[in-house]
Design an enzyme around this catalytic site. Structure first.
Site, PDB file in Angstrom:
ATOM      1  N   SER A 166      46.420 -20.792  63.846  1.00  0.00           N
ATOM      2  CA  SER A 166      47.837 -20.972  64.182  1.00  0.00           C
ATOM      3  C   SER A 166      48.060 -21.592  65.550  1.00  0.00           C
ATOM      4  O   SER A 166      49.151 -22.089  65.829  1.00  0.00           O
ATOM      5  CB  SER A 166      48.564 -19.622  64.116  1.00  0.00           C
ATOM      6  OG  SER A 166      47.935 -18.658  64.941  1.00  0.00           O
ATOM      7  N   ASP A 225      55.501 -15.340  71.294  1.00  0.00           N
ATOM      8  CA  ASP A 225      55.646 -14.226  70.359  1.00  0.00           C
ATOM      9  C   ASP A 225      54.502 -13.249  70.616  1.00  0.00           C
ATOM     10  O   ASP A 225      53.766 -13.420  71.603  1.00  0.00           O
ATOM     11  CB  ASP A 225      55.712 -14.733  68.903  1.00  0.00           C
ATOM     12  CG  ASP A 225      54.416 -15.381  68.422  1.00  0.00           C
ATOM     13  OD1 ASP A 225      53.379 -15.225  69.084  1.00  0.00           O
ATOM     14  OD2 ASP A 225      54.445 -16.061  67.371  1.00  0.00           O
ATOM     15  N   HIS A 240      51.108 -15.638  70.350  1.00  0.00           N
ATOM     16  CA  HIS A 240      50.984 -17.071  70.637  1.00  0.00           C
ATOM     17  C   HIS A 240      51.614 -17.439  71.984  1.00  0.00           C
ATOM     18  O   HIS A 240      52.643 -16.883  72.361  1.00  0.00           O
ATOM     19  CB  HIS A 240      51.659 -17.893  69.538  1.00  0.00           C
ATOM     20  CG  HIS A 240      51.077 -17.658  68.189  1.00  0.00           C
ATOM     21  ND1 HIS A 240      51.710 -16.885  67.234  1.00  0.00           N
ATOM     22  CD2 HIS A 240      49.912 -18.080  67.638  1.00  0.00           C
ATOM     23  CE1 HIS A 240      50.957 -16.841  66.147  1.00  0.00           C
ATOM     24  NE2 HIS A 240      49.862 -17.555  66.360  1.00  0.00           N
TER      25      HIS A 240
END
Length: 370
Positions: free
Chosen positions: A41, A333, A336
């Site tokens: 991600s 978040d 991340h």
């Protein structure tokens, strides 16, 4: 006459390919022909949005709030991510998601992969079973399989020799491993089966196998992102009453980085035609955490977007609150980084101090002649 016509077509085809390659090598001063991205991600630019049952996706606001379109793009960020900034530095467009390209069919007159492509997928790890049995994502094994299909497409459009030269001059970004470490941290079974050292060596060995597959299909220049201090992300801090970093997770990240470096040195001795740049993400992000004001940050513990303690109990969703100034935060978040943190990171490793890159920085790697 038919034979003459075929010869004319063959010559014309040769020059079409030659001119395409020439344009690619010179267009706007780009440093390499293409960028191929593999990982999780941290570098996913939207592949997971094309997985029908994936719950690991960033397709709802406020994701993308600072992206140029102000809309979610599938990036796990408030804006751009590592893949975007590396492409910018190379003067390339961001490599598009592989699943987006193949979803529109085979109606291309030339290869759709000429500037590169991203296979990265949120949730992916070095091991295929990372991140739980029931999550849908593109495993690293599958990412490499997709690349081999892309390589075949390039050969069809450029010929074997043309594709080999094109790919060999391109960069391959590998940013993966965080989910494997997080998996180890939450799985008592894994910790019973392997000591931390055994586990990270197995990670590096498994990655080496995939790199050999890429090498067998003309990949020669690699960028490896080392793991950051994962234990300092909000979701890990939230496990401690003092909101301090999880030092066990951090130690496993460091151990993997050492195993990765040792593996790369060994691989270089086996395959002396490869070149690589290792990015010391751990040190850069640790500096953010320990001396935030030097980089313009004021918040290193809490996520910008989320709910609950450190904004790490509920992930970033449309119902979540998010900070008005994302530039202040290291983390967007619970796991991340913000666009601001990633921008500084890439500035430091693209063309910078030897303390952050080994054995060369990304700009030097791009210039390596193959």
């Amino acid at each position: 006459m038919k034979m003459a016509s075929n010869c004319v077509c063959a010559v014309r085809g040769f020059w079409v390919v030659f001119l395409v390659l020439l344009r690619l090598s010179c267009a706007e001063g780009q440093m390499v022909p293409a960028l191929f991205v593999f990982g999780d991600s941290l570098v996913d630019v939207g592949n997971n949005d094309y997985l029908p049952i994936s719950i690991t996706r960033a397709d709802l606001p406020p994701y993308g709030v600072d992206f140029p379109t102000k809309k979610p793009t599938g990036r796990f960020s408030n804006g751009k991510n590592t893949a975007d900034f590396i492409a910018e530095k190379l003067r390339l467009p961001t490599s598009p998601p592989y699943l987006a390209l193949i979803s529109v069919g085979e109606s291309y007159s030339s290869s759709p992969f000429l500037n590169g492509v991203s296979f990265a997928s949120g949730g992916a790890g070095i091991f295929d079973g990372t991140y739980g049995k029931y999550q849908q994502y593109i495993t690293l094994t599958k990412q490499v399989e997709y690349y081999i299909a892309v390589h075949e497409n390039l050969v069809q459009h450029m010929g074997s020799s043309g594709a080999k030269k094109y790919v060999a001059k391109s960069l391959f970004v590998i940013a993966i491993g965080s989910n494997d470490i997080l998996d180890y941290s939450r799985s008592s079974d894994l910790r019973k089966q392997h000591t931390p050292q055994q586990y990270v060596v197995l990670m590096a060995s498994s990655l080496k196998d995939q790199l050999k597959h890429l090498h067998n299909h003309d990949a020669r220049k690699f960028v490896f992102a080392g793991l950051s201090p994962i234990g300092c992300c909000p979701s890990q801090r939230n496990q401690n009453k003092t909101a301090s970093c999880n030092e066990d997770t951090n130690s496993w990240s460091r151990m993997y980085n050492m195993a990765l470096l040792a593996m790369l040195k060994g691989l270089k001795s086996e395959l002396n035609d490869i070149s690589y740049s290792y990015l010391d993400t751990y040190t850069v992000v640790k500096n953010f955490v320990q001396n935030p004001s030097a980089y313009g940050f004021t918040e290193v513990k809490a996520a910008c977007c989320g709910l609950g303690n450190l904004n790490a109990i509920v992930p970033c969703l449309p119902i979540s609150q998010y900070c008005p100034n994302r530039r202040d935060h290291v983390f967007w978040d619970p796991v991340h980084p913000t666009e601001a943190a990633v921008r500084i990171l890439i500035d430091k490793v693209f063309h910078g101090s030897p303390q952050y890159t080994y054995p060369m920085d990304v700009q030097q790697l791009a210039a390596v002649d193959v």
